[in-house]
Enzyme design. Structure first.
Site, PDB file in Angstrom:
ATOM      1  N   LYS A 155       4.225   2.026  -2.326  1.00 48.64           N
ATOM      2  CA  LYS A 155       4.709   3.214  -3.041  1.00 48.64           C
ATOM      3  C   LYS A 155       6.150   3.463  -2.591  1.00 48.64           C
ATOM      4  O   LYS A 155       7.043   3.752  -3.380  1.00 48.64           O
ATOM      5  CB  LYS A 155       3.833   4.433  -2.706  1.00 48.64           C
ATOM      6  CG  LYS A 155       2.311   4.225  -2.859  1.00 48.64           C
ATOM      7  CD  LYS A 155       1.532   5.506  -2.552  1.00 48.64           C
ATOM      8  CE  LYS A 155       0.125   5.311  -1.983  1.00 48.64           C
ATOM      9  NZ  LYS A 155      -0.855   4.659  -2.767  1.00 48.64           N
ATOM     10  N   TRP A 166      -9.921   0.524  -5.400  1.00 48.54           N
ATOM     11  CA  TRP A 166      -9.368   1.851  -5.076  1.00 48.54           C
ATOM     12  C   TRP A 166      -7.938   1.972  -5.611  1.00 48.54           C
ATOM     13  O   TRP A 166      -7.500   3.032  -6.012  1.00 48.54           O
ATOM     14  CB  TRP A 166      -9.432   2.002  -3.553  1.00 48.54           C
ATOM     15  CG  TRP A 166      -8.962   3.272  -2.924  1.00 48.54           C
ATOM     16  CD1 TRP A 166      -8.005   3.394  -1.947  1.00 48.54           C
ATOM     17  CD2 TRP A 166      -9.448   4.608  -3.147  1.00 48.54           C
ATOM     18  NE1 TRP A 166      -7.861   4.702  -1.568  1.00 48.54           N
ATOM     19  CE2 TRP A 166      -8.741   5.470  -2.289  1.00 48.54           C
ATOM     20  CE3 TRP A 166     -10.413   5.155  -4.000  1.00 48.54           C
ATOM     21  CZ2 TRP A 166      -8.949   6.848  -2.242  1.00 48.54           C
ATOM     22  CZ3 TRP A 166     -10.624   6.541  -3.964  1.00 48.54           C
ATOM     23  CH2 TRP A 166      -9.893   7.360  -3.096  1.00 48.54           C
ATOM     24  N   SER A 203       0.813  -1.208   0.000  1.00 43.74           N
ATOM     25  CA  SER A 203       0.000   0.000   0.000  1.00 43.74           C
ATOM     26  C   SER A 203       0.856   1.272   0.000  1.00 43.74           C
ATOM     27  O   SER A 203       1.726   1.409  -0.843  1.00 43.74           O
ATOM     28  CB  SER A 203      -0.954  -0.057   1.180  1.00 43.74           C
ATOM     29  OG  SER A 203      -2.095   0.669   0.872  1.00 43.74           O
ATOM     30  N   HIS A 235      -7.656  -5.597  -0.164  1.00 46.74           N
ATOM     31  CA  HIS A 235      -6.416  -4.860   0.051  1.00 46.74           C
ATOM     32  C   HIS A 235      -5.716  -5.422   1.300  1.00 46.74           C
ATOM     33  O   HIS A 235      -6.189  -5.219   2.426  1.00 46.74           O
ATOM     34  CB  HIS A 235      -6.835  -3.398   0.290  1.00 46.74           C
ATOM     35  CG  HIS A 235      -5.719  -2.436   0.410  1.00 46.74           C
ATOM     36  ND1 HIS A 235      -4.926  -2.076  -0.647  1.00 46.74           N
ATOM     37  CD2 HIS A 235      -5.262  -1.738   1.483  1.00 46.74           C
ATOM     38  CE1 HIS A 235      -4.036  -1.185  -0.246  1.00 46.74           C
ATOM     39  NE2 HIS A 235      -4.218  -0.967   1.046  1.00 46.74           N
TER      40      HIS A 235
END
Ligand code: GCU
Length: 410
Positions: free
Chosen positions: A253, A340, A249, A391
């Site tokens: 990044k 998302w 998540s 997720h």
């Protein structure tokens, strides 16, 4: 109202506004919009890059700088001293399979210091082991039910709370070491917390001291992963050629940004990193650049906000972040219900990054269609899967990363 109540209320309002954003986002492929991606292999003055030498000398540095100046920002230049103190060690961890070592790393600069607690498990009896470096969300003690694990300084969470995300047994049994730290130790993940980060060590004590392209939280967390690697590389039993940075998540990044810059990492894994991670920014699907800038302005350099009004004016897109990892193995993992994070946008970015891997004569995912859920799509140095479910990080994800690394990292 009591302070705790106020904090809970603010956190609650924040989460509500996030879920409203998530509900209002576009989830229709037909409404993604049309876009043209910047070409990783064309320089601003029109030069076509066709050889890996020209990529490495000319184009790669240009793209790296675009991400520094426009998205994640740079860490300021200053000398930081690192001291390591082993605070706990056992050669009888994980039912006797592992050596556990907990290391306090103290970073000093500008008359100040900050401490990070790193938890390391290493397989016993392996002379040179590959290693995963992966920050955690809630503190080291939440990653395991091992009672000897020391709680990280900022943790407010229950021990073993996130243990399902950390397949330590599988990792160690597969001959891999793993090192984790609570990301708050490097930058407390909330707005207005610059002072509770490593930036004061670099002489940056307030938001006012930030330039347009100074890094913020993601740049700092990525810096933290590299500092863990510095330490690991001092250990005889760690294989310098098989080091992996992995994150989930926002920390996915972070892993991508870390691996893009720090080429000592031999492989990079993005788990559900989504917007401003592996997913293409130009697709209007799920989280977008304007929504991430609104919700998390402390993650990116200030300049990034200027693109919220006009995402297509970004001089780069996320496929080029993945391309910066070439020719090293890169794994992008999505989750089917994690709309998302735009699974298709993550896949398309990896496909497009294939152009750069092709310069190194690697097979790529460019001719592949979007895989079925839970199918492994591995070609050359690029790996992708979209796991069923939400997720999260699961044992399926870890198993995939280990098998992929077994094949690619020799
Ligand atoms: C939010 C945010 C994402 C991020 C995620 C996470 O959903 O919008 O960009 O990846 O949090 O870190 O869990």
């Amino acid at each position: 109202m009591k302070k705790n109540g106020a904090i809970l209320l603010i956190a609650g309002l924040f989460l509500t506004s996030l879920s409203v954003q998530a509900q209002n986002a576009n989830y229709k492929e037909s409404r993604v919009g049309s876009y043209t991606l910047p070409d990783a292999l064309t320089t601003p003055d029109g030069l076509q890059i066709t050889k890996k030498k020209a990529w490495e000398k000319i184009r790669r540095p240009q793209i790296l700088q675009l991400f520094q100046d426009n998205e994640y920002g740079v860490m300021p230049d200053a000398e930081i001293v690192a001291e390591y103190r082993v605070v706990e060690e056992s050669d009888n961890a994980l039912a006797g399979k592992a050596i556990r070592r907990q290391v306090e790393m103290t970073f000093s600069g500008n008359g100040q210091s900050r401490t990070m607690l790193v938890l390391i498990y290493m397989p016993k009896g392996v002379k040179k082991c590959p290693v995963f470096v992966s920050p955690n969300f809630q503190g080291n003690a939440t990653t395991t039910d091992d009672p000897a694990v020391i709680e990280s300084q900022y943790t407010t969470f229950v021990r073993a709370n996130q243990a399902s995300r950390w397949s330590y047994d599988r990792i160690v049994s597969s001959g891999y070491a793993v090192a984790t730290f609570h990301y708050y130790d490097i930058y407390y993940d909330a707005d207005g917390k610059l002072e509770e980060s490593v930036y004061p060590l670099f002489g940056i004590n307030s938001e006012a001291a930030l330039r347009d392209n100074t890094g913020k939280a993601i740049a700092a967390w990525a810096w933290g992963c590299s500092r863990v690697l510095d330490y690991l590389l001092t250990l005889k039993n760690i294989d310098k050629k098989r080091t992996i940075v992995m994150g989930h998540s926002r920390l996915g990044k972070t892993a991508l940004w870390c691996g893009a810059q720090d080429q000592r990492f031999a492989m990079v894994i993005s788990n559900n990193s989504g917007c401003s991670g592996a997913a293409l920014s130009r697709r209007n699907y799920g989280e977008t650049v304007p929504s991430i800038n609104r919700a998390f302005p402390w993650w990116f350099c200030n300049k990034y906000r200027s693109y919220s009004q006009n995402v297509s004016s970004l001089p780069m897109d996320q496929h080029e972040l993945l391309a910066l990892i070439a020719p090293r193995p890169v794994y992008v993992a999505s989750a089917q219900e994690d709309r998302w994070a735009d699974p298709r946008g993550e896949f398309l970015a990896l496909q497009e990054a294939g152009k750069v891997y092709a310069l190194y004569k690697y097979d790529t995912l460019r001719d592949c269609s979007f895989p079925a859920p839970d199918e492994h799509l591995w070609k050359g140095q690029c790996g992708y899967h979209m796991r069923t479910g939400i997720h999260d990080v699961t044992d399926f994800d870890w198993q995939s990363y280990i098998e992929f690394a077994n094949e690619r990292l020799k």
